[in-house]
Design an enzyme around this catalytic site. Structure first.
Site, PDB file in Angstrom:
ATOM      1  N   ASP A  15     -43.230  53.716  23.154  1.00  0.00           N
ATOM      2  CA  ASP A  15     -43.491  54.073  21.657  1.00  0.00           C
ATOM      3  C   ASP A  15     -42.501  53.659  20.557  1.00  0.00           C
ATOM      4  O   ASP A  15     -41.305  53.843  21.002  1.00  0.00           O
ATOM      5  CB  ASP A  15     -43.570  55.732  21.730  1.00  0.00           C
ATOM      6  CG  ASP A  15     -44.848  56.223  22.018  1.00  0.00           C
ATOM      7  OD1 ASP A  15     -45.916  55.455  21.513  1.00  0.00           O
ATOM      8  OD2 ASP A  15     -45.119  57.620  22.158  1.00  0.00           O
ATOM      9  N   GLU A  74     -56.193  60.565  20.413  1.00  0.00           N
ATOM     10  CA  GLU A  74     -55.839  62.053  20.905  1.00  0.00           C
ATOM     11  C   GLU A  74     -56.155  62.983  20.085  1.00  0.00           C
ATOM     12  O   GLU A  74     -56.320  62.963  18.761  1.00  0.00           O
ATOM     13  CB  GLU A  74     -54.087  61.860  20.743  1.00  0.00           C
ATOM     14  CG  GLU A  74     -53.508  63.190  21.120  1.00  0.00           C
ATOM     15  CD  GLU A  74     -51.904  63.359  21.164  1.00  0.00           C
ATOM     16  OE1 GLU A  74     -51.303  62.302  20.749  1.00  0.00           O
ATOM     17  OE2 GLU A  74     -51.546  64.291  21.308  1.00  0.00           O
TER      18      GLU A  74
HETATM   19  O1  KIV Z   1     -45.527  60.227  23.245  1.00  0.00           O
HETATM   20  C1  KIV Z   1     -46.388  60.394  24.049  1.00  0.00           C
HETATM   21  O2  KIV Z   1     -46.355  60.833  25.312  1.00  0.00           O
HETATM   22  C2  KIV Z   1     -47.809  59.966  23.684  1.00  0.00           C
HETATM   23  C3  KIV Z   1     -48.893  60.333  24.595  1.00  0.00           C
HETATM   24  C4  KIV Z   1     -49.167  61.772  24.389  1.00  0.00           C
HETATM   25  C5  KIV Z   1     -50.043  59.412  24.143  1.00  0.00           C
HETATM   26  O3  KIV Z   1     -48.083  59.240  22.723  1.00  0.00           O
END
Ligand code: KIV
Length: 289
Positions: A105, A204
């Protein structure tokens, strides 16, 4: 088949020979053909080497989610998560996996200012962690950034619907798409992200029929969380599905109750230390004969 059995008992991060070829972006993107995904994509979050080792044989994608802010660091939201954290945990997960594609991310504040900022952050994540893709939150507003990254060799997973980094704007983590305007916006966001070149999109926390409609409407695989069984794949936060927290969101299915199992094990250990029942001769060293 994407699942296989791997001996993780040695805790070695890089067995030789490497047992499997790692999943690739084209292979995952290719799971959805003419709008149909025969084999749903299995994705879970991972933040550490050992957890990655345990999940890897069963998953197509491991996501180093910025949810590590709450899960690992006890932060109140994902907003304070830093690039340093994501690079360090991303590298650990890459070291602990051989099969799944690892995506990391992009943390809040590392990409929203514009495509150049996003490229610098994403390039750092790829170089320092060894992961193959990044994920970033946002719809139409992020489309130019997703195109910029994709055209320059950085595979991107989009993330629309409930976007936790925007919690201060949204006012909470409730499901999205409860009115028509919001539902239409989620669909438009997913289409924009798909057109920009995202190779997969996380949807989500949206009403089920919206997730199903989005899955039908866009070419890349849709990976749902709190979404719909019709999505092309599913993702959960691993600690949620293993039952490590007392409370979990409604959309989480608990596959175990590790919190109480850890509690019992530690209770027994504490009692044995206090009663001097641990260690026994099995756990102590003696002179060699
Ligand atoms: O940060 C995370 O774990 C996510 C998932 C929930 C998709 O973005």
């Amino acid at each position: 088949m994407s699942t296989f059995t791997l001996d993780t008992a040695t805790s070695r991060a890089t067995p030789t020979p490497v047992p499997m070829k790692r999943m690739t972006v084209p292979a995952l993107r290719g799971r959805k053909v003419d709008g149909v995904t025969q084999q749903p994509i299995v994705m879970l979050t991972a933040y550490t080497m050992r957890m990655a080792q345990l999940l890897d044989p069963h998953c197509d994608l491991l996501l180093v989610g910025d949810s590590l802010g709450q899960v690992i660091y006890g932060l109140p939201s994902t907003v304070p998560v830093t690039l340093d954290m994501m690079c360090a945990h991303g590298a650990a997960v890459v070291r602990g996996s051989w099969h799944a594609l690892v995506a990391v991310d992009m943390p809040f504040g590392s990409y929203e200012a514009g495509p150049e900022q996003a490229f610098a952050s994403a390039a750092r994540i790829l170089k320092e962690s060894g992961c193959a893709a990044v994920k970033l939150e946002g719809g139409e507003a992020m489309a130019p950034t997703i195109a910029f990254l994709s055209e320059r060799g950085i595979p991107v997973i989009g993330h629309v619907g409930l976007t936790p980094q925007a919690v201060n704007m949204l006012g909470g983590y409730g499901a999205r798409g409860r009115d028509q305007a919001e539902a239409a916006k989620i669909l438009a966001d997913a289409k924009a992200v798909a057109d920009a070149g995202a190779f997969a999109i996380v949807v989500e926390g949206v009403l089920e029929d919206i997730a199903a409609e989005v899955t039908r409407a866009v070419a890349p695989p849709i990976i749902g969380i709190g979404a719909s069984p019709d999505c092309d794949g599913q993702v959960l936060v691993t600690e949620d599905m293993l039952g490590l927290f007392e409370r979990t969101p409604r959309f989480v299915k608990r596959y175990d109750d590790l919190a109480s199992r850890i509690g019992s094990a530690v209770e027994t250990y504490a009692a044995e230390v206090r009663s001097r029942a641990f260690p026994t001769s099995d756990q102590t060293y003696r002179p060699k004969p």
